[in-house]
Design a protein around this motif. Structure first.
Motif, PDB file in Angstrom:
ATOM      1  N   THR A  77      21.755  -0.202  14.723  1.00 44.17           N
ATOM      2  CA  THR A  77      20.814   0.933  14.785  1.00 44.17           C
ATOM      3  C   THR A  77      19.631   0.679  13.870  1.00 44.17           C
ATOM      4  OG1 THR A  77      22.804   2.273  14.905  1.00 44.17           O
ATOM      5  CG2 THR A  77      20.729   3.459  14.675  1.00 44.17           C
ATOM      6  N   ALA A  78      19.902   0.153  12.662  1.00 45.84           N
ATOM      7  CA  ALA A  78      18.823  -0.094  11.709  1.00 45.84           C
ATOM      8  C   ALA A  78      17.831  -1.096  12.287  1.00 45.84           C
ATOM      9  CB  ALA A  78      19.400  -0.597  10.391  1.00 45.84           C
ATOM     10  N   GLU A  79      18.348  -2.146  12.902  1.00 43.40           N
ATOM     11  CA  GLU A  79      17.459  -3.170  13.462  1.00 43.40           C
ATOM     12  C   GLU A  79      16.559  -2.607  14.557  1.00 43.40           C
ATOM     13  OE1 GLU A  79      19.248  -7.545  13.479  1.00 43.40           O
ATOM     14  OE2 GLU A  79      20.744  -6.072  14.116  1.00 43.40           O
ATOM     15  N   THR A  80      17.175  -1.856  15.480  1.00 37.37           N
ATOM     16  CA  THR A  80      16.352  -1.329  16.572  1.00 37.37           C
ATOM     17  C   THR A  80      15.365  -0.275  16.053  1.00 37.37           C
ATOM     18  OG1 THR A  80      18.242   0.059  17.105  1.00 37.37           O
ATOM     19  CG2 THR A  80      17.835  -1.764  18.574  1.00 37.37           C
ATOM     20  N   THR A  81      15.799   0.486  15.051  1.00 37.59           N
ATOM     21  CA  THR A  81      14.919   1.516  14.498  1.00 37.59           C
ATOM     22  C   THR A  81      13.704   0.903  13.813  1.00 37.59           C
ATOM     23  OG1 THR A  81      16.874   2.835  14.059  1.00 37.59           O
ATOM     24  CG2 THR A  81      14.858   3.523  12.957  1.00 37.59           C
ATOM     25  N   LEU A  82      13.930  -0.237  13.144  1.00 33.14           N
ATOM     26  CA  LEU A  82      12.839  -0.813  12.359  1.00 33.14           C
ATOM     27  C   LEU A  82      11.888  -1.676  13.198  1.00 33.14           C
ATOM     28  CD1 LEU A  82      14.562  -1.640   8.975  1.00 33.14           C
ATOM     29  CD2 LEU A  82      13.040   0.258   9.526  1.00 33.14           C
ATOM     30  N   ALA A  83      12.330  -2.052  14.401  1.00 31.64           N
ATOM     31  CA  ALA A  83      11.479  -2.930  15.223  1.00 31.64           C
ATOM     32  C   ALA A  83      10.039  -2.406  15.354  1.00 31.64           C
ATOM     33  CB  ALA A  83      12.133  -3.164  16.579  1.00 31.64           C
ATOM     34  N   PRO A  84       9.854  -1.138  15.762  1.00 28.94           N
ATOM     35  CA  PRO A  84       8.464  -0.653  15.887  1.00 28.94           C
ATOM     36  C   PRO A  84       7.725  -0.566  14.547  1.00 28.94           C
ATOM     37  CG  PRO A  84      10.042   1.120  16.359  1.00 28.94           C
ATOM     38  CD  PRO A  84      10.834  -0.147  16.226  1.00 28.94           C
ATOM     39  N   VAL A  85       8.445  -0.328  13.460  1.00 26.38           N
ATOM     40  CA  VAL A  85       7.805  -0.232  12.138  1.00 26.38           C
ATOM     41  C   VAL A  85       7.246  -1.596  11.742  1.00 26.38           C
ATOM     42  CG1 VAL A  85       8.168   0.374   9.707  1.00 26.38           C
ATOM     43  CG2 VAL A  85       9.435   1.596  11.491  1.00 26.38           C
ATOM     44  N   ARG A  88       0.851  -1.194   0.000  1.00 28.95           N
ATOM     45  CA  ARG A  88       0.000   0.000   0.000  1.00 28.95           C
ATOM     46  C   ARG A  88       0.891   1.250   0.000  1.00 28.95           C
ATOM     47  NH1 ARG A  88       1.084   1.883   4.943  1.00 28.95           N
ATOM     48  NH2 ARG A  88       1.023   0.504   6.753  1.00 28.95           N
ATOM     49  N   PRO A  89       0.332   2.369  -0.467  1.00 36.40           N
ATOM     50  CA  PRO A  89       1.136   3.591  -0.487  1.00 36.40           C
ATOM     51  C   PRO A  89       1.606   3.935   0.916  1.00 36.40           C
ATOM     52  CG  PRO A  89      -0.941   3.901  -1.677  1.00 36.40           C
ATOM     53  CD  PRO A  89      -1.028   2.575  -1.003  1.00 36.40           C
ATOM     54  N   GLY A  90       2.859   4.361   1.055  1.00 37.64           N
ATOM     55  CA  GLY A  90       3.354   4.823   2.355  1.00 37.64           C
ATOM     56  C   GLY A  90       4.163   3.803   3.120  1.00 37.64           C
ATOM     57  N   ALA A  91       4.127   2.526   2.703  1.00 35.46           N
ATOM     58  CA  ALA A  91       4.858   1.509   3.465  1.00 35.46           C
ATOM     59  C   ALA A  91       6.368   1.754   3.372  1.00 35.46           C
ATOM     60  CB  ALA A  91       4.496   0.115   2.969  1.00 35.46           C
ATOM     61  N   ALA A  92       6.850   1.962   2.148  1.00 37.95           N
ATOM     62  CA  ALA A  92       8.292   2.205   1.985  1.00 37.95           C
ATOM     63  C   ALA A  92       8.684   3.497   2.695  1.00 37.95           C
ATOM     64  CB  ALA A  92       8.650   2.275   0.505  1.00 37.95           C
ATOM     65  N   ALA A  93       7.837   4.499   2.591  1.00 36.47           N
ATOM     66  CA  ALA A  93       8.135   5.774   3.248  1.00 36.47           C
ATOM     67  C   ALA A  93       8.324   5.569   4.747  1.00 36.47           C
ATOM     68  CB  ALA A  93       7.019   6.776   2.982  1.00 36.47           C
ATOM     69  N   GLU A  94       7.465   4.752   5.346  1.00 35.53           N
ATOM     70  CA  GLU A  94       7.581   4.517   6.790  1.00 35.53           C
ATOM     71  C   GLU A  94       8.924   3.906   7.162  1.00 35.53           C
ATOM     72  OE1 GLU A  94       4.527   2.793   9.524  1.00 35.53           O
ATOM     73  OE2 GLU A  94       3.283   2.935   7.706  1.00 35.53           O
ATOM     74  N   ILE A  95       9.340   2.913   6.367  1.00 33.70           N
ATOM     75  CA  ILE A  95      10.622   2.243   6.642  1.00 33.70           C
ATOM     76  C   ILE A  95      11.775   3.238   6.551  1.00 33.70           C
ATOM     77  CG2 ILE A  95      12.266   0.523   5.781  1.00 33.70           C
ATOM     78  CD1 ILE A  95       9.885  -1.078   4.719  1.00 33.70           C
ATOM     79  N   PHE A  96      11.809   3.959   5.438  1.00 34.78           N
ATOM     80  CA  PHE A  96      13.007   4.761   5.199  1.00 34.78           C
ATOM     81  C   PHE A  96      12.994   6.098   5.934  1.00 34.78           C
ATOM     82  CE2 PHE A  96      13.018   1.510   1.944  1.00 34.78           C
ATOM     83  CZ  PHE A  96      14.282   0.993   2.162  1.00 34.78           C
ATOM     84  N   GLU A  97      11.807   6.567   6.309  1.00 37.02           N
ATOM     85  CA  GLU A  97      11.769   7.756   7.170  1.00 37.02           C
ATOM     86  C   GLU A  97      12.353   7.420   8.539  1.00 37.02           C
ATOM     87  OE1 GLU A  97       7.923  10.097   5.263  1.00 37.02           O
ATOM     88  OE2 GLU A  97       7.667   8.907   7.087  1.00 37.02           O
TER      89      GLU A  97
END
Ligand code: ASP
Ligand code: MG
Length: 423
Positions: A321-329, A275-284
């Motif tokens: 850092t990437a792993e911990t950042t993405l956990a909530p996403v 859906r629109p916005g999924a990639a944005a959420e990850i990379f933001e």
């Protein structure tokens, strides 16, 4: 009388590692002064000082406070500058050492990775006008909220280029332990050749894909501000490599260099909602955490509405850092999961001439196939092709590509002539 031309001379850590080398750098600086230049010299921390300071911090705190980390790390380059100023004074010249803050380097507030916002060079210019040699501690500045900041590993290069732009220097000389920029890492490819000229665009791609001679940001800054860089050896004379505008380079070889990196990690997010916005959420989220992402690959799910997979690479030092950042996403995506792979490496070929030549990618893939090397991800720009492969295959891939594209010293005979052009 015309004002004397100004040059910036930057010395890396190995070039100031001990007392003898500091004195050698001092003599080189004085020689440029006596040749009629005004000199601003930027010094790195001696030898492995920065690594040792990082270790010292980790010994007292598992996650050192970034502000205090910068306070600590900035000391390494100050030591080099003060010592070198003493040595220059003993050679009968007047030198003054300045911290990044005293030199007017103003940065944003992102500790340990700060960006230069402004260079207020009045104090440097004043000292130059008083006939002093100015030594500036590399890799640091002062933030808009008046804290000491550092510019990321290798940041002294960026200090040097920024000062060269601010004082209108004719050239920014980067003195290091290699004699220039090579067609591949000479430790992996023994007959790699020194390149007389590299364009900013090529050097940007090279720095981004693993060449360690110059910090990536310093090349960006040089391109934006039109600063000529000369990478050269601090242990021998003779020209090194000029990094200059593409319009100044005489010709565009098809392929200029093969670069590599084994400090890469790959992360795959499995089960990304289509859906629109999924990639944005990850990379933001990653951008917010200051994780520098390189190759990104996403294929649309074969059936609309099903989940997608998104893969990307980042430096291995950013993996945690990437792993911990993405956990909530991932949590928000529901049912998604992360797969990480720290054993990847990348090999890239770079050349401005590639723009107008078809078939380069095909040849790269054929060469790797000939080595039985499997390609995991592919990433291209108009002047670069990068393949993600197993880290252990990197040296073999680099050698095979270097040979296949005829980059060896023995394959190229015009180097001398091109070197003359550059000077
Ligand atoms: N001393 C810092 C480092 O080791 C900055 C530099 O040398 O450019 O990364
Ligand atoms: Mg460096």
């Amino acid at each position: 009388m015309l004002p004397q031309p100004t040059i910036v001379m930057k010395f890396g850590g190995t070039s100031v590692a001990d007392a003898e080398r500091i004195k050698r750098a001092a003599r080189r600086i004085v020689a440029q002064r006596e040749a009629g230049h005004r000199v601003v010299a930027v010094l790195s921390a001696r030898g492995h000082t920065t690594d040792e300071l990082i270790r010292a911090a980790e010994e007292v705190s598992p996650h050192p406070d970034p502000r205090e980390m910068d306070m600590l790390l900035s000391t390494g380059e100050r030591i080099s500058c003060a010592l070198c100023a003493m040595a220059i004074n003993d050679l009968g010249h007047r030198a003054i050492s300045l911290t990044g803050s005293q030199a007017g380097i103003v940065t944003d507030t992102s500790h340990t990775k700060a960006r230069i916002l402004d260079v207020r060079a009045e104090r440097i210019v004043e000292a130059l006008e008083q006939d002093k040699i100015v030594l500036v501690a590399g890799f640091q500045g002062v933030s808009t909220s008046r804290d000491v900041t550092t510019l990321g590993r290798g940041g002294s290069d960026t200090t040097a280029v920024a000062l060269a732009a601010a004082v209108g220097a004719e050239v920014c000389e980067i003195y290091t332990d290699v004699s220039g920029v090579f067609s591949a890492d000479p430790r992996i490819v023994p007959d790699a050749r020194k390149l007389p000229l590299v364009s900013f665009e090529e050097m940007l791609e090279m720095a981004a894909s693993g060449a360690k001679v110059l910090q990536l940001r310093s090349v960006e800054y040089a391109r934006t501000h039109g600063v000529r860089i000369h990478c050269r050896s601090s242990f021998e004379d003779g020209p090194g490599t000029y990094v200059i505008g593409e319009d100044e380079t005489m010709e565009h070889p098809l392929i200029t260099a093969v670069t590599h990196s084994t400090e890469e990690a790959r992360i795959t997010v499995v089960g990304v909602p289509d859906r629109p916005g999924a990639a944005a959420e990850i990379f933001e989220a990653l951008a917010e955490a200051n994780v520098n992402v390189d190759t990104i690959v996403q294929n649309e799910p074969r059936t609309a509405g099903l989940e997608a997979e998104v893969s990307f690479t980042c430096g291995s030092d950013d993996l945690r850092t990437a792993e911990t950042t993405l956990a909530p996403v991932i949590e928000r995506f529901g049912g998604a999961k992360l797969e990480t792979d720290p054993e990847v490496g990348k090999v890239s070929i770079i050349g401005a001439g590639m723009r107008s030549h078809p078939g380069v990618a095909a040849k790269v893939f054929r060469v790797l196939a000939g080595e039985e090397i499997n390609i995991e991800l592919i990433n291209t720009s108009p002047i670069k092709i990068t393949c993600l492969i197993r880290a252990e295959s990197v040296p073999r891939a680099v050698n095979a590509l270097h040979t296949a594209f005829g980059l060896s010293a023995s394959d190229v005979k015009r180097e001398g002539a091109l070197g003359e052009e550059a000077r």
